[in-house]
Write an enzyme that holds these catalytic residues in place. Structure first.
Site: not given
Ligand code: GLC
Ligand code: CA
Length: 554
Positions: A98, A199, A255, A328-329
């Site tokens: 990540d 991320d 992402e 995980h979100d």
């Molecule tokens: C992304 C991650 C999440 C995190 C956010 C800030 O969306 O998947 O878990 O809280 O970024 O880093």
């Protein structure tokens, strides 16, 4: 030519804090992962994406990094990491790290320096603004509640944090920041990692005008139009590609909050100039935006279908899709899109798996999805650990946006902690996750739902995933077949075909608990059923949560 390996791969996501604890402190760790690699190898996945394991004060469970080149103490040591990587490679598994570089932790050395003085060499590593009329520079809200600006006494200026105030945003306009990030990535690549999940990478370029955002909830302005897919994001990623990514044989997924199909065609262009693929969010976003994601409303099949079909058809020949229900979100897929009651949990989990894995793109499996783990349904606020859940509960109930009952109900449906309860390994105490006190409550249904039981039962969801993964290796059409939407008005069935040369793969998934009629398989016997969650049958019906994939020769 050998097809890009990332197109043929299935990726398994591990959230290390919740996967397996090897030393009894209640927190999952790297040695815990190493101990379970055979389980993943048997499942058949090719790649493991590891949520952050870097040094972090854990304001956001590792998504707030204070040293990119060190391992979080709670998770182990760099030696543990190296051993894990070696064990993965021995088994032919690849590792995706990540990469969290939209922001760092406020405890990162760069930020500690940056906040010291206006002329500190690290000052411009972050985004500092003067107060406007004695207040915040604009009305932006942060993702985890409150303003996106934090006032710093030392220099009497504000810094930007799109997430928590312990996650200051890096200033990508600064060439030095980009160089630091690229050097750090190179360091990991040279160590032997096989790729990056980036991320919130769509947020690294901000609108330089920093305009106020529209206020949706009466509190703060929405900054997404000004921070997502900003003016220089593609330039930065192309630079990253030239300086790092193109030099190694990697898999990359960005992402991309707020990404549209048009933007995705640039991020994930098949010309390879930026990334391999992006995570889009439309299919997991709430149908209404009254309070953002905070609602307990069920999804609508029509809407889900039209979003998935749009991504399938519009990226065809231009860019590559990533496929996911869970991470995980997000809440647990079987609870959100299927039916997690005892009667249909397994069937609906298999149906969802079929639906996703037969689409075009690279599928992701989130830990526990392969055994049909369900939402946590915590009844008490004290059980929650997630910063977003806790802050939002407070902000919304204190400001009268939602009352406590409504908020608890929304949390049960969508809190990130639904995905973060410990992996359920077996029926021993705490589901075999730890011998100590787990950092977050184990779902009490582990006595029925656990990996050991799944591995013992030939008919389990686990083996169903294994079969889906094998099919991908054996049928070209699953990777390359061109998508075609079917039954686009149906209330219950999501169906599509994939076409390749003389072959046509027809997939139909019943998203309801009723038996429904379906005329797609009237000539089923002329084809070959690749997979189904029911016994083979000839009638023109789909049973509750039935999924079928039948391959025809045209
Ligand atoms: C992304 C991650 C999440 C995190 C956010 C800030 O969306 O998947 O878990 O809280 O970024 O880093
Ligand atoms: Ca541990």
């Amino acid at each position: 030519m050998e097809k890009a390996w990332w197109k043929k791969s299935v990726i398994y996501q591990i959230y290390p804090r919740s996967f397996a604890d090897s030393n009894g402190d209640g927190i999952g760790d790297i040695n815990g992962i190493t101990a379970h690699l055979d389980y993943l190898k048997d499942l058949g996945v090719d790649v493991i994406w590891l949520s952050p394991v870097y040094q972090s004060p854990n304001d956001d469970n590792g998504y707030d990094i204070s040293d990119y080149q060190a391992i979080m103490q709670e998770f182990g040591t760099m030696e543990d990491f190296d051993r894990m990587l070696e064990e993965m490679h021995k088994r032919g598994l690849k590792l995706v790290m990540d990469l969290v570089v939209n922001h760092t932790s406020d405890e990162h050395r760069w930020f500690v320096e940056s906040r010291k003085s206006k002329d500190n060499p690290y000052r411009d590593y972050y985004i500092w603004k003067d107060p406007k009329d004695g207040k915040e520079p604009n009305n932006w809200g942060a993702c985890f509640g409150g303003s996106a600006w934090e006032y710093d006494e030392e220099t009497e200026m504000y810094y930007l944090h799109c997430f928590s105030k312990k996650q200051p945003d890096l200033n990508w306009e600064n060439e030095k920041v980009r160089k630091e990030v690229f050097d750090m990535m190179t360091w990991w690549c040279e160590k032997g990692v096989d790729g990056f999940r980036m991320d919130v990478i769509s947020m690294i370029s901000k609108d330089p005008a920093y305009p106020d955002g529209i206020v949706h909830n009466g509190l703060y302005g929405d900054n997404s139009p000004y921070v997502c897919n900003g003016p220089r994001v593609h330039e930065y990623l192309q630079e990253m590609n030239q300086k790092v990514l193109s030099k190694f044989d990697l898999i990359t997924v960005g992402e991309a909050a707020g990404v549209t199909v048009e933007e995705a065609k640039k991020y994930a262009n098949l010309d390879g100039s930026e990334l391999n693929m992006v995570f889009q969010f439309e299919h997991v976003d709430a149908p209404t935006a009254e309070h953002g994601k905070w609602t307990d409303k069920r999804f609508e099949l029509k809407r889900l279908r039209s979003i998935l079909n749009k991504w399938q058809t519009q990226l065809e020949g231009k860019a590559w899709n990533s496929l996911y229900w869970d991470n995980h979100d997000q809440p647990r897929a079987v609870s959100r899109f299927g039916n997690d009651g005892p009667m249909y949990r397994e069937l609906s989990a298999k149906m969802l798996a079929t639906c996703l894995h037969m689409l075009k793109g690279t599928p992701y499996i989130y830990q526990g999805e392969e055994i049909g783990m369900t939402n946590a349904y915590f009844d008490k606020m004290e059980d929650y650990r997630d910063i977003e859940s806790i802050n939002t509960y407070k902000e919304f109930t204190e400001n009268g946006l939602m009352n406590p009952e409504e908020m608890m109900s929304a949390l049960k449906a969508v809190s990130r902690d639904n995905a973060r309860t410990p992996m359920q390994w077996n029926t021993s105490a705490h589901a075999g996750f730890t011998t100590g006190e787990p950092w977050i409550r184990v779902n009490p249904n582990y006595l029925q739902i656990n990996a050991e039981a799944a591995v013992e039962d030939k008919n389990s969801i686990y083996y169903y995933y294994q079969k889906l993964i094998k099919l991908r290796k054996n049928y070209e059409i699953i990777i390359d077949g061109i998508f075609e939407g079917l039954l686009e008005e149906d209330e219950n069935i999501y169906a599509y075909a994939r076409n390749l040369g003389s072959q046509r793969l027809v997939v139909a998934c019943n998203f309801s608990g009723e038996e429904v009629s379906c005329d797609l398989f009237d000539r089923a016997e002329e084809g070959k059923e690749l997979i189904s969650n029911y016994e083979y049958h000839k009638d023109g019906m789909l049973k509750p949560y039935e999924a079928r994939a039948i391959l025809f020769e045209k």
